[in-house]
Design a protein around this motif. Structure first.
Motif, short mmCIF file in Angstrom:
data_model
loop_
_atom_site.label_atom_id
_atom_site.label_comp_id
_atom_site.label_asym_id
_atom_site.label_seq_id
_atom_site.Cartn_x
_atom_site.Cartn_y
_atom_site.Cartn_z
N ASP A 401 0.86 -1.19 0.00
CA ASP A 401 0.00 0.00 0.00
C ASP A 401 0.89 1.23 0.00
OD1 ASP A 401 -2.28 1.56 0.07
OD2 ASP A 401 -2.41 1.54 2.26
N ILE A 402 0.36 2.34 -0.51
CA ILE A 402 1.09 3.62 -0.61
C ILE A 402 0.35 4.66 0.24
CG2 ILE A 402 1.94 5.43 -2.14
CD1 ILE A 402 3.24 2.75 -2.67
N SER A 403 1.13 5.48 0.97
CA SER A 403 0.52 6.54 1.77
C SER A 403 1.33 7.82 1.61
CB SER A 403 0.48 6.14 3.25
OG SER A 403 -0.10 7.17 4.04
N HIS A 404 0.63 8.96 1.43
CA HIS A 404 1.27 10.27 1.39
C HIS A 404 0.21 11.34 1.62
CE1 HIS A 404 -0.49 11.06 -2.60
NE2 HIS A 404 -0.13 9.81 -2.92
N THR A 405 0.64 12.57 1.83
CA THR A 405 -0.27 13.71 1.96
C THR A 405 0.04 14.68 0.83
OG1 THR A 405 -0.34 13.45 4.36
CG2 THR A 405 -1.07 15.57 3.46
N MET A 406 -0.80 14.65 -0.21
CA MET A 406 -0.61 15.50 -1.38
C MET A 406 0.82 15.37 -1.92
SD MET A 406 -2.76 18.88 -0.22
CE MET A 406 -2.64 19.63 -1.85
N GLY A 407 1.31 14.13 -1.93
CA GLY A 407 2.63 13.85 -2.48
C GLY A 407 3.78 14.00 -1.50
N GLU A 408 3.51 14.48 -0.27
CA GLU A 408 4.58 14.69 0.70
C GLU A 408 4.89 13.42 1.45
OE1 GLU A 408 5.46 17.22 4.81
OE2 GLU A 408 3.49 17.31 3.85
N ALA A 409 6.19 13.13 1.66
CA ALA A 409 6.67 12.03 2.50
C ALA A 409 6.01 10.71 2.12
CB ALA A 409 6.44 12.35 3.97
N THR A 410 6.13 10.32 0.86
CA THR A 410 5.50 9.09 0.38
C THR A 410 6.18 7.87 0.99
OG1 THR A 410 4.95 10.16 -1.71
CG2 THR A 410 4.88 7.75 -1.65
N VAL A 411 5.36 6.95 1.50
CA VAL A 411 5.85 5.72 2.12
C VAL A 411 5.05 4.55 1.57
CG1 VAL A 411 6.00 4.40 4.28
CG2 VAL A 411 6.65 6.81 4.24
N ALA A 412 5.73 3.47 1.22
CA ALA A 412 5.09 2.22 0.81
C ALA A 412 5.25 1.21 1.93
CB ALA A 412 5.70 1.69 -0.48
N SER A 413 4.20 0.42 2.16
CA SER A 413 4.27 -0.61 3.20
C SER A 413 4.12 -1.98 2.57
CB SER A 413 3.17 -0.41 4.24
OG SER A 413 1.89 -0.69 3.68
N CYS A 414 4.76 -2.95 3.20
CA CYS A 414 4.61 -4.36 2.83
C CYS A 414 4.36 -5.13 4.11
CB CYS A 414 5.85 -4.88 2.12
SG CYS A 414 5.83 -6.68 1.84
N VAL A 415 3.17 -5.76 4.23
CA VAL A 415 2.88 -6.59 5.40
C VAL A 415 2.82 -8.04 4.96
CG1 VAL A 415 1.63 -4.73 6.54
CG2 VAL A 415 0.37 -6.39 5.17
N VAL A 416 3.08 -8.93 5.89
CA VAL A 416 3.18 -10.37 5.60
C VAL A 416 2.23 -11.13 6.51
CG1 VAL A 416 4.73 -12.36 5.49
CG2 VAL A 416 5.59 -10.07 4.93
N PHE A 417 1.45 -12.04 5.93
CA PHE A 417 0.58 -12.94 6.68
C PHE A 417 0.92 -14.37 6.31
CE2 PHE A 417 -1.60 -9.23 7.81
CZ PHE A 417 -2.70 -9.50 8.61
N ASP A 418 0.82 -15.27 7.30
CA ASP A 418 0.86 -16.70 6.99
C ASP A 418 -0.48 -17.31 7.40
OD1 ASP A 418 0.93 -16.92 9.75
OD2 ASP A 418 3.02 -17.57 9.84
N ALA A 419 -0.56 -18.62 7.48
CA ALA A 419 -1.83 -19.26 7.77
C ALA A 419 -2.36 -18.91 9.15
CB ALA A 419 -1.69 -20.79 7.63
N ALA A 420 -1.47 -18.53 10.07
CA ALA A 420 -1.88 -18.22 11.44
C ALA A 420 -2.20 -16.75 11.65
CB ALA A 420 -0.80 -18.66 12.43
N GLY A 421 -1.83 -15.87 10.70
CA GLY A 421 -2.10 -14.45 10.87
C GLY A 421 -0.89 -13.60 10.52
N PRO A 422 -0.80 -12.39 11.05
CA PRO A 422 0.30 -11.48 10.68
C PRO A 422 1.65 -11.96 11.19
CG PRO A 422 -1.05 -10.54 12.44
CD PRO A 422 -1.76 -11.76 11.97
N VAL A 423 2.68 -11.74 10.38
CA VAL A 423 4.07 -12.05 10.76
C VAL A 423 4.78 -10.70 10.86
CG1 VAL A 423 6.13 -13.42 10.23
CG2 VAL A 423 3.88 -14.18 9.41
N ARG A 424 4.65 -10.04 11.99
CA ARG A 424 5.03 -8.63 12.10
C ARG A 424 6.53 -8.39 11.99
NH1 ARG A 424 0.44 -9.07 15.37
NH2 ARG A 424 -1.20 -7.65 14.73
N ASN A 425 7.32 -9.37 12.37
CA ASN A 425 8.77 -9.14 12.28
C ASN A 425 9.28 -9.16 10.84
OD1 ASN A 425 8.48 -11.87 11.80
ND2 ASN A 425 10.14 -12.49 13.15
N GLN A 426 8.39 -9.45 9.88
CA GLN A 426 8.78 -9.42 8.47
C GLN A 426 8.14 -8.26 7.71
OE1 GLN A 426 8.65 -13.23 6.46
NE2 GLN A 426 9.07 -14.35 8.37
N TYR A 427 7.43 -7.38 8.42
CA TYR A 427 6.89 -6.19 7.78
C TYR A 427 8.04 -5.31 7.29
CZ TYR A 427 2.19 -6.94 9.82
OH TYR A 427 0.95 -7.44 10.15
#
Length: 620
Positions: A401-427
């Motif tokens: 997913d991509i997040s920014h405010t009118m183009g300022e400080a654009t950040v992309a996120s990558c989250v990871v899930f396995d069969a049990a749910g979120p794997v936060r240490n691999q975000y």
């Protein structure tokens, strides 16, 4: 002393055991690759290890483990209690495949009393890096906050951060409502504050009787010195503490105990902890240890007790819902760890039996809730498999997913899930640069390139997802498809998640790999999983974007001031704890920072307050 046994052909367990000493210690069973299968303790290593290889029938779990053993390593210890402590350390560090292991990814909450001239009392979670005393752990954050609320009422210690404390010019609201003695502005002398700190420590240590006696003596001394107002305050404090003690009796006396019960269903287990400290009920906490095939509730509970209290200070009494193996040994080890007697009891009556019954029922309820939640998660994974036409359920799902405010400080996120749910240490987050502000397509392309390029370059340990979710419509999905093709990535199922016209949850359209666009509907387990992953990616992106934007804005405010370079900027922010602390500081305080003279301090103050420099002179 450590001993290591060589690898015999086919591994002769009886011969390996016969060569071991009849001394206490810890043994480690390893497979052919050197991986640790099991860690155990023994009163006599030769006898304990030899029992695995005799003719007595073994549980299926043990037989499966023994079939993989290629080598046994042992460490001799001074006593069986030392062996128990070493066993717990090795289980935690080596994570053996066949041991019951306590798993808890949350750090425990504590009450922190800092070590400063004017100590602060506060909630703390995480590494204990701040100098001071840590009281706990507490079962929940709520119990910590309840304790802090009581401490502020009784002893009026400060709770504010140092950056606020150093820059106060008048008492805050906490002083006005009687919860702080306002040391920040000198309304209490150092001696009285030190007495309050000591009394708070006694209370948190559970030494209420000693505290009450000390306060009574201080009240008498104040009365004899004709300091009647001080004597009255101490009288009221004693009355409050005695009232609390009267409410907090367990079986007719103040109790410092934990109550534990275990519930099991198949390979799943729940251990529920109810904690009392100085008679105060601190609430419950549920733990879900990994059983690794162990089906004995008593064994699971014994493993939990030895591992949990190896890390946390044990109370004087631990009530269990059943007797556990090697109870006397565990008592001895816990007593050595705590420096006092620790008693494990399973046969109780009265109020303790009532507490135990409550804990048993709550353990069963917590386990049922956990299994229901796991079952629902599995149903959503299976639903996604059916929707995408996969041969097997996806083991790894990633979403961008991509997040920014009118183009300022654009950040992309990558989250990871396995069969049990979120794997936060691999975000992962990607700070996007070098694109036109607001170009979401270019931002998505850059983030995906940075994610998948290492796979082409042959970097080891690169794990590819089974399903790749893209938060966006056809344009974002096309960017993802181009990146996968450019990098020669195959076998990844690409799915776009487009919001409906009304942007209503449940009305999303999924862009499938075969070109179809489907709307599964809010009741679809597959869409519920997609929403869960997409929402987590959205949250993670927004959090990163806000942090980057705030950092950029805070930094730019100082960069605009002539004479402020990176070193001075860092010194100012560190000294005042951030831009807000700097903005609240007076010119004289700013001028005390190393490398900042009076003229520069006036420019800084005027710039931060949007005023001309002359106003800074007036403020000073």
């Amino acid at each position: 002393m450590s001993r290591r046994k060589a690898d015999p052909p086919g591994f002769d367990g009886k011969a390996a055991a016969a060569a071991l000493p009849a001394a206490p210690g810890v043994y480690r069973m390893l497979n052919a690759d050197g991986g640790v299968l099991y860690v155990g303790k023994a009163r006599a290593l030769r006898n304990r290890v030899g029992s695995y290889f005799n003719a007595t029938p073994k549980p299926t779990r043990i037989m499966a483990m023994l079939a993989q053993v290629a080598r046994i390593e042992v460490t001799v210890t001074r006593s069986e209690a030392d062996a128990l402590l070493l066993e717990n350390q090795l289980i935690k560090s080596l994570q053996p495949r066949y041991n019951v292991m306590l798993r808890d990814d949350k750090s425990y909450p504590f009450v922190l009393l800092t070590r400063e001239d004017w100590p602060r009392i506060a909630f703390h979670r995480g590494p204990r890096a701040i100098p001071g005393r840590y009281f706990g752990p507490y079962p929940s954050a709520v119990s910590v906050r309840d304790t802090l609320n009581l401490m502020h009422k009784l002893f009026r210690l400060r709770s504010c951060e140092d950056s606020v404390f150093r820059n106060r010019s008048r008492p805050c609201l906490q002083h006005q409502i009687g919860r702080c003695s306002a040391p920040c502005v000198g309304l209490v002398d150092a001696g009285d504050y030190a007495h309050a700190v000591r009394r708070a420590s006694l209370f948190l240590e559970g030494r209420s009787e000693e505290l009450g006696d000390e306060l009574a003596a201080a009240m008498q001394q104040a009365s004899d010195s004709l300091e009647f107002e001080q004597a009255a305050r101490l009288r009221d404090l004693i009355a409050t503490i005695r009232k609390l003690q009267a409410r907090q009796y367990v079986d007719g006396r103040n109790a410092d105990l934990d109550v534990l019960a275990v519930a099991m269903q198949g390979a799943s287990a729940c251990v529920l902890l109810l904690a009392f400290r100085d008679g105060r009920n601190l609430g419950t906490r549920a733990f879900f240890p990994r059983t690794n095939g162990e089906d004995s509730a008593a064994e699971v509970l014994a493993a939990f007790v030895s591992q949990y209290y190896a890390e946390q200070p044990p109370p004087a009494e631990i009530v269990l819902d059943r007797d556990i193996p090697e109870r006397e040994l565990i008592e001895q080890a816990l007593a050595e760890h705590a420096g006092r007697r620790v008693e494990l009891r399973s046969n109780v009556r009265g109020e303790r039996a009532a507490h135990l019954d409550l804990v048993k029922r709550n353990a069963e309820l917590a386990l049922a809730t956990e299994l229901t939640s796991s079952g629902a998660q599995q149903a959503r994974v299976d639903g996604l498999r059916e929707l995408l036409g996969l041969a097997e359920p996806p083991k790894r799902i990633e979403c961008f997913d991509i997040s920014h405010t009118m183009g300022e400080a654009t950040v992309a996120s990558c989250v990871v899930f396995d069969a049990a749910g979120p794997v936060r240490n691999q975000y992962r987050r990607y700070n996007i640069a070098g694109i036109e502000p607001g170009d979401d397509y270019a931002a998505m392309h850059q983030a995906l390139q940075r994610r998948f390029r290492p796979a082409v370059e042959g970097e080891p340990d690169i794990v590819l997802p089974d399903v790749l979710l893209i938060d966006g419509g056809a344009g974002q999905v096309a960017q993802a498809r181009d990146v996968l093709q450019e990098n020669g990535v195959a076998g990844v199922v690409l799915v776009g998640v487009a919001k409906g016209p009304a942007r209503k949850a449940g009305a999303e359209t999924l862009l499938l790999p075969d070109g179809r666009e489907v709307q599964p509907g809010a009741a679809s387990p597959a869409l519920q999983l997609v929403q869960q992953v997409r929402d987590e990616a959205h949250r993670f992106a927004i959090t990163g974007h806000r942090g980057r934007r705030q950092k950029a804005r805070a930094t730019s405010r100082l960069e605009d001031i002539a004479g402020i370079g990176p070193r001075r900027r860092a010194a100012l922010l560190k000294h005042f704890g951030g831009l807000s602390g700097l903005k609240a500081a007076a010119v004289d305080d700013i001028a005390r920072v190393e490398g900042v003279n009076r003229a520069l301090a006036e420019r800084i103050w005027a710039s931060l307050h949007g005023l001309e420099q002359g106003a800074a002179n007036e403020q000073a």
